[in-house]
Design a protein around this motif. Structure first.
Motif, PDB file in Angstrom:
ATOM      1  N   ILE A   6       0.829  -1.202   0.000  1.00 11.12           N
ATOM      2  CA  ILE A   6       0.000   0.000   0.000  1.00 11.12           C
ATOM      3  C   ILE A   6       0.869   1.260   0.000  1.00 11.12           C
ATOM      4  O   ILE A   6       0.509   2.262  -0.601  1.00 11.12           O
ATOM      5  CB  ILE A   6      -1.047  -0.006   1.163  1.00 11.12           C
ATOM      6  N   ASP A   7       2.034   1.178   0.631  1.00 18.31           N
ATOM      7  CA  ASP A   7       2.949   2.332   0.604  1.00 18.31           C
ATOM      8  C   ASP A   7       3.382   2.640  -0.823  1.00 18.31           C
ATOM      9  O   ASP A   7       3.408   3.794  -1.252  1.00 18.31           O
ATOM     10  CB  ASP A   7       4.201   2.064   1.451  1.00 18.31           C
ATOM     11  N   ARG A   8       3.727   1.580  -1.538  1.00 18.84           N
ATOM     12  CA  ARG A   8       4.162   1.785  -2.932  1.00 18.84           C
ATOM     13  C   ARG A   8       3.026   2.315  -3.790  1.00 18.84           C
ATOM     14  O   ARG A   8       3.225   3.187  -4.625  1.00 18.84           O
ATOM     15  CB  ARG A   8       4.659   0.464  -3.520  1.00 18.84           C
ATOM     16  N   TYR A   9       1.854   1.734  -3.577  1.00 17.68           N
ATOM     17  CA  TYR A   9       0.680   2.209  -4.330  1.00 17.68           C
ATOM     18  C   TYR A   9       0.449   3.694  -4.036  1.00 17.68           C
ATOM     19  O   TYR A   9       0.254   4.503  -4.952  1.00 17.68           O
ATOM     20  CB  TYR A   9      -0.562   1.387  -3.939  1.00 17.68           C
ATOM     21  N   ASN A  10       0.478   4.045  -2.769  1.00 18.94           N
ATOM     22  CA  ASN A  10       0.234   5.451  -2.381  1.00 18.94           C
ATOM     23  C   ASN A  10       1.291   6.392  -2.931  1.00 18.94           C
ATOM     24  O   ASN A  10       1.007   7.539  -3.265  1.00 18.94           O
ATOM     25  CB  ASN A  10       0.162   5.574  -0.847  1.00 18.94           C
ATOM     26  N   GLU A  11       2.516   5.891  -3.019  1.00 23.13           N
ATOM     27  CA  GLU A  11       3.606   6.705  -3.566  1.00 23.13           C
ATOM     28  C   GLU A  11       3.347   7.036  -5.045  1.00 23.13           C
ATOM     29  O   GLU A  11       3.507   8.177  -5.481  1.00 23.13           O
ATOM     30  CB  GLU A  11       4.909   5.907  -3.433  1.00 23.13           C
ATOM     31  N   VAL A  12       2.919   6.014  -5.796  1.00 23.02           N
ATOM     32  CA  VAL A  12       2.592   6.224  -7.218  1.00 23.02           C
ATOM     33  C   VAL A  12       1.407   7.187  -7.337  1.00 23.02           C
ATOM     34  O   VAL A  12       1.426   8.133  -8.121  1.00 23.02           O
ATOM     35  CB  VAL A  12       2.281   4.879  -7.927  1.00 23.02           C
ATOM     36  N   ARG A  13       0.386   6.934  -6.519  1.00 24.17           N
ATOM     37  CA  ARG A  13      -0.819   7.787  -6.560  1.00 24.17           C
ATOM     38  C   ARG A  13      -0.462   9.239  -6.237  1.00 24.17           C
ATOM     39  O   ARG A  13      -0.951  10.165  -6.888  1.00 24.17           O
ATOM     40  CB  ARG A  13      -1.844   7.237  -5.558  1.00 24.17           C
ATOM     41  N   ALA A  14       0.413   9.428  -5.257  1.00 18.52           N
ATOM     42  CA  ALA A  14       0.814  10.787  -4.861  1.00 18.52           C
ATOM     43  C   ALA A  14       1.542  11.496  -6.011  1.00 18.52           C
ATOM     44  O   ALA A  14       1.326  12.688  -6.261  1.00 18.52           O
ATOM     45  CB  ALA A  14       1.700  10.737  -3.617  1.00 18.52           C
ATOM     46  N   LYS A  15       2.384  10.746  -6.735  1.00 18.09           N
ATOM     47  CA  LYS A  15       3.101  11.338  -7.878  1.00 18.09           C
ATOM     48  C   LYS A  15       2.123  11.752  -8.976  1.00 18.09           C
ATOM     49  O   LYS A  15       2.289  12.779  -9.622  1.00 18.09           O
ATOM     50  CB  LYS A  15       4.119  10.343  -8.452  1.00 18.09           C
ATOM     51  N   ILE A  16       1.114  10.914  -9.198  1.00 17.77           N
ATOM     52  CA  ILE A  16       0.095  11.236 -10.202  1.00 17.77           C
ATOM     53  C   ILE A  16      -0.642  12.518  -9.796  1.00 17.77           C
ATOM     54  O   ILE A  16      -0.809  13.440 -10.597  1.00 17.77           O
ATOM     55  CB  ILE A  16      -0.912  10.073 -10.361  1.00 17.77           C
ATOM     56  N   ASP A  17      -1.064  12.568  -8.532  1.00 21.26           N
ATOM     57  CA  ASP A  17      -1.825  13.728  -8.038  1.00 21.26           C
ATOM     58  C   ASP A  17      -1.000  15.005  -8.147  1.00 21.26           C
ATOM     59  O   ASP A  17      -1.494  16.052  -8.579  1.00 21.26           O
ATOM     60  CB  ASP A  17      -2.270  13.498  -6.584  1.00 21.26           C
ATOM     61  N   GLU A  18       0.257  14.896  -7.744  1.00 27.91           N
ATOM     62  CA  GLU A  18       1.173  16.038  -7.784  1.00 27.91           C
ATOM     63  C   GLU A  18       1.353  16.535  -9.232  1.00 27.91           C
ATOM     64  O   GLU A  18       1.331  17.736  -9.499  1.00 27.91           O
ATOM     65  CB  GLU A  18       2.516  15.527  -7.255  1.00 27.91           C
ATOM     66  N   LYS A  39       0.834 -11.859 -10.383  1.00 28.59           N
ATOM     67  CA  LYS A  39       0.929 -11.714  -8.926  1.00 28.59           C
ATOM     68  C   LYS A  39      -0.212 -12.479  -8.257  1.00 28.59           C
ATOM     69  O   LYS A  39      -1.299 -12.618  -8.820  1.00 28.59           O
ATOM     70  CB  LYS A  39       0.869 -10.236  -8.529  1.00 28.59           C
ATOM     71  N   PRO A  40       0.010 -12.973  -7.027  1.00 25.70           N
ATOM     72  CA  PRO A  40      -1.024 -13.785  -6.382  1.00 25.70           C
ATOM     73  C   PRO A  40      -2.239 -12.962  -5.970  1.00 25.70           C
ATOM     74  O   PRO A  40      -2.153 -11.744  -5.776  1.00 25.70           O
ATOM     75  CB  PRO A  40      -0.311 -14.350  -5.144  1.00 25.70           C
ATOM     76  N   LEU A  41      -3.348 -13.661  -5.825  1.00 29.42           N
ATOM     77  CA  LEU A  41      -4.594 -13.016  -5.411  1.00 29.42           C
ATOM     78  C   LEU A  41      -4.432 -12.307  -4.061  1.00 29.42           C
ATOM     79  O   LEU A  41      -5.046 -11.271  -3.818  1.00 29.42           O
ATOM     80  CB  LEU A  41      -5.711 -14.070  -5.326  1.00 29.42           C
ATOM     81  N   GLU A  42      -3.572 -12.834  -3.191  1.00 29.63           N
ATOM     82  CA  GLU A  42      -3.359 -12.200  -1.866  1.00 29.63           C
ATOM     83  C   GLU A  42      -2.930 -10.737  -2.012  1.00 29.63           C
ATOM     84  O   GLU A  42      -3.293  -9.889  -1.189  1.00 29.63           O
ATOM     85  CB  GLU A  42      -2.264 -12.917  -1.056  1.00 29.63           C
ATOM     86  N   ASP A  43      -2.122 -10.453  -3.031  1.00 27.13           N
ATOM     87  CA  ASP A  43      -1.677  -9.061  -3.236  1.00 27.13           C
ATOM     88  C   ASP A  43      -2.862  -8.155  -3.564  1.00 27.13           C
ATOM     89  O   ASP A  43      -2.951  -7.024  -3.089  1.00 27.13           O
ATOM     90  CB  ASP A  43      -0.647  -8.985  -4.374  1.00 27.13           C
ATOM     91  N   ILE A  44      -3.768  -8.673  -4.382  1.00 29.53           N
ATOM     92  CA  ILE A  44      -4.971  -7.910  -4.729  1.00 29.53           C
ATOM     93  C   ILE A  44      -5.820  -7.706  -3.475  1.00 29.53           C
ATOM     94  O   ILE A  44      -6.264  -6.593  -3.178  1.00 29.53           O
ATOM     95  CB  ILE A  44      -5.769  -8.635  -5.836  1.00 29.53           C
ATOM     96  N   LYS A  49      -8.201  -3.959   0.785  1.00 28.86           N
ATOM     97  CA  LYS A  49      -8.435  -3.472   2.158  1.00 28.86           C
ATOM     98  C   LYS A  49      -8.341  -1.951   2.229  1.00 28.86           C
ATOM     99  O   LYS A  49      -8.921  -1.322   3.102  1.00 28.86           O
ATOM    100  CB  LYS A  49      -7.394  -4.050   3.129  1.00 28.86           C
ATOM    101  N   TYR A  50      -7.541  -1.397   1.320  1.00 28.56           N
ATOM    102  CA  TYR A  50      -7.341   0.059   1.305  1.00 28.56           C
ATOM    103  C   TYR A  50      -8.145   0.735   0.198  1.00 28.56           C
ATOM    104  O   TYR A  50      -7.815   1.808  -0.270  1.00 28.56           O
ATOM    105  CB  TYR A  50      -5.842   0.374   1.147  1.00 28.56           C
ATOM    106  N   GLU A  51      -9.192   0.022  -0.238  1.00 28.50           N
ATOM    107  CA  GLU A  51     -10.129   0.556  -1.228  1.00 28.50           C
ATOM    108  C   GLU A  51      -9.516   0.796  -2.608  1.00 28.50           C
ATOM    109  O   GLU A  51      -9.934   1.686  -3.336  1.00 28.50           O
ATOM    110  CB  GLU A  51     -10.806   1.832  -0.692  1.00 28.50           C
ATOM    111  N   VAL A  52      -8.516   0.011  -2.947  1.00 32.62           N
ATOM    112  CA  VAL A  52      -8.008   0.020  -4.323  1.00 32.62           C
ATOM    113  C   VAL A  52      -8.963  -0.850  -5.140  1.00 32.62           C
ATOM    114  O   VAL A  52      -9.301  -1.959  -4.739  1.00 32.62           O
ATOM    115  CB  VAL A  52      -6.571  -0.540  -4.389  1.00 32.62           C
ATOM    116  N   ASN A  53      -9.414  -0.330  -6.281  1.00 35.27           N
ATOM    117  CA  ASN A  53     -10.485  -1.002  -7.037  1.00 35.27           C
ATOM    118  C   ASN A  53     -10.133  -1.440  -8.449  1.00 35.27           C
ATOM    119  O   ASN A  53     -10.865  -2.202  -9.054  1.00 35.27           O
ATOM    120  CB  ASN A  53     -11.688  -0.058  -7.161  1.00 35.27           C
ATOM    121  N   ASP A  54      -9.045  -0.901  -9.020  1.00 29.01           N
ATOM    122  CA  ASP A  54      -8.758  -1.162 -10.438  1.00 29.01           C
ATOM    123  C   ASP A  54      -7.483  -1.986 -10.591  1.00 29.01           C
ATOM    124  O   ASP A  54      -6.409  -1.559 -10.158  1.00 29.01           O
ATOM    125  CB  ASP A  54      -8.628   0.157 -11.202  1.00 29.01           C
ATOM    126  N   PHE A  55      -7.626  -3.142 -11.242  1.00 23.86           N
ATOM    127  CA  PHE A  55      -6.495  -4.061 -11.419  1.00 23.86           C
ATOM    128  C   PHE A  55      -6.369  -4.462 -12.879  1.00 23.86           C
ATOM    129  O   PHE A  55      -7.374  -4.679 -13.559  1.00 23.86           O
ATOM    130  CB  PHE A  55      -6.685  -5.308 -10.534  1.00 23.86           C
TER     131      PHE A  55
END
Length: 231
Positions: A6-18, A39-44, A49-55
């Protein structure tokens, strides 16, 4: 592991927003697709859990399996090359097919959608750089294919365009491609073709998504920067 994902996801999202803010765009205009292929289903499940919806998935069978097994509904994007004989696996399981590159493929999508009485959203894949190793129509053929699909098939909605830019060390090298794709999208949009809304421009991956957003991407497909290197 869970923290990291989730940290990595948030980092990418923050760069996009910026990047959006710098360009005077609304960050809500850009969807981040977490490319979960291989990647395994566990990663999804972890990201859900953090409301990420698009894969994003490459292989239809893998998309189908994950769709069937995931604990809550999410939006799966078919981003890899789609063979006509694999359409049936994902037709009612994908929120968007990014990789429609021929009339023949659209024909099969229409047939399978009509059987189930559903509407399918697609993007036309454009091989803007003309790379021999990549799928997609040439930039000169894109308008023709969009028109053909829109006029022939009533169960398909053309939502925009997708491209896979060359893999380069310096993302600046892909700027002309992203800029050209945005211009192509606007050109097609200006024709006001029935059944075509050209609101989606899917381009940019781990190494060049910032430049893609600067040039008008509305969807970026990021795998490695979120999930780490693939095996």
């Amino acid at each position: 592991m869970s923290e990291k994902l989730i940290d990595r996801y948030n980092e990418v999202r923050a760069k996009i927003d910026e990047t959006c803010v710098k360009c005077g765009r609304d960050p809500k205009e850009v969807t981040l697709i977490a490319v979960s292929k291989t990647k395994p289903l566990e990663d999804i499940e972890e990201l859900i859990k953090y409301e990420v919806n698009d894969f994003g998935e490459n292989k239809p069978q893998e998309l189908k399996k994950k769709f069937d097994e995931v604990s809550v509904p999410v939006r799966f994007h078919q981003i890899g090359h789609l063979q006509t004989n694999k359409v049936k696996y994902i037709i009612n399981k994908t929120s968007l097919i990014h990789s429609v590159d021929s009339y023949k493929l659209a024909q099969v999508i229409e047939k399978e959608a009509a059987k189930r009485d559903i509407f399918v959203d697609i993007l036309v894949e454009v091989n803007y750089a003309g790379e021999e190793s990549k799928f997609g129509v040439s930039k000169d053929e894109a308008l023709g294919l969009v028109k053909e699909i829109a006029s022939s098939f009533r169960h398909i909605n053309v939502k925009g365009l997708m491209t896979i830019a060359p893999f380069v060390d310096d993302p600046e090298e892909n700027r002309p491609i992203f800029k050209g794709m945005h211009e192509l999208l606007l050109d097609i949009k200006s024709q006001n073709i029935d059944n075509v809304d050209m609101s989606v421009l899917s381009m940019g991956m781990t190494n060049d998504y910032v430049v893609a957003v600067e040039e008008g991407a509305t969807m970026v497909r990021v795998g490695t920067a979120i999930f780490g290197e693939r095996q």
